[in-house]
Scaffold this active site. Structure first.
Site, PDB file in Angstrom:
ATOM      1  N   HIS A   5       0.835  -1.205   0.000  1.00  0.00           N
ATOM      2  CA  HIS A   5       0.000   0.000   0.000  1.00  0.00           C
ATOM      3  C   HIS A   5       0.866   1.250   0.000  1.00  0.00           C
ATOM      4  CE1 HIS A   5       0.641  -0.624   4.400  1.00  0.00           C
ATOM      5  NE2 HIS A   5       0.804   0.682   4.367  1.00  0.00           N
ATOM      6  N   GLU A  55      -3.513   3.612   2.132  1.00  0.00           N
ATOM      7  CA  GLU A  55      -3.778   3.684   3.565  1.00  0.00           C
ATOM      8  C   GLU A  55      -3.914   5.155   3.950  1.00  0.00           C
ATOM      9  OE1 GLU A  55      -1.012   3.772   7.436  1.00  0.00           O
ATOM     10  OE2 GLU A  55      -0.758   1.957   6.225  1.00  0.00           O
ATOM     11  N   HIS A  73       2.544  11.380  -6.600  1.00  0.00           N
ATOM     12  CA  HIS A  73       1.101  11.264  -6.792  1.00  0.00           C
ATOM     13  C   HIS A  73       0.666   9.809  -6.736  1.00  0.00           C
ATOM     14  CE1 HIS A  73       2.773  10.879 -10.904  1.00  0.00           C
ATOM     15  NE2 HIS A  73       1.848   9.927 -11.006  1.00  0.00           N
ATOM     16  N   GLU A 116      -3.336  11.182 -10.244  1.00  0.00           N
ATOM     17  CA  GLU A 116      -3.271  11.111 -11.701  1.00  0.00           C
ATOM     18  C   GLU A 116      -4.312  10.107 -12.186  1.00  0.00           C
ATOM     19  OE1 GLU A 116      -0.008  10.254 -15.220  1.00  0.00           O
ATOM     20  OE2 GLU A 116       0.371   9.484 -13.206  1.00  0.00           O
TER      21      GLU A 116
END
Length: 139
Positions: A5, A55, A73, A116
């Site tokens: 994550h 997360e 990003h 994005e």
């Protein structure tokens, strides 16, 4: 090695969940409130993609979160970039970098995390109002 994550700190958990789940379309996989540490963790993922999680970390005590350009990003592939940006705009999200090329757009979360959006497959043909829409802010 396996990707697990990406952690993003948020200052307002409710506003962030509204953005990531209700507007962007991620699913809430679970919330963990850690009373001893005075923070909450919420794990999110795109539908059907539990292996690629975000997360959200919310510290209960107020703090100012700066914008860390070293983060970069989050990126998500979408089926129709124009429909996605239109839906986000109608939900009050600013399109910072419109999909002028039919391929890529950027928006920001309530905590200024850059997101994005990338068109799945080949770029869509240029289309108004996107083709002539200027950038808003930075992304």
């Amino acid at each position: 090695m396996k990707y697990l994550h990406t952690m993003v700190r948020v200052s307002d958990l409710d506003a962030s969940l509204d953005f990531y789940c209700n507007k962007l379309g991620l699913e809430n996989l679970g919330r963990f409130d850690i009373e001893a540490g005075r923070f909450s963790l919420v794990f999110l993922a795109a539908p059907g993609q539990k292996e690629a999680q975000v997360e959200l970390t919310w510290n209960w005590d107020p703090e100012e979160l700066g914008e860390g350009r070293n983060f970069g990003h989050l990126a998500y592939q979408v089926d129709d970039i124009y429909e996605t940006c239109d839906r986000l705009m109608k939900a009050g999200v600013t399109i910072n970098r419109p999909p002028r090329d039919g391929r890529m757009a950027f928006v920001r979360s309530p905590d200024n995390v850059s997101i994005e959006l990338l068109q799945a497959g080949t770029p869509l043909p240029a289309k108004e109002p996107w083709a002539s829409m200027p950038n808003t802010g930075h992304w």
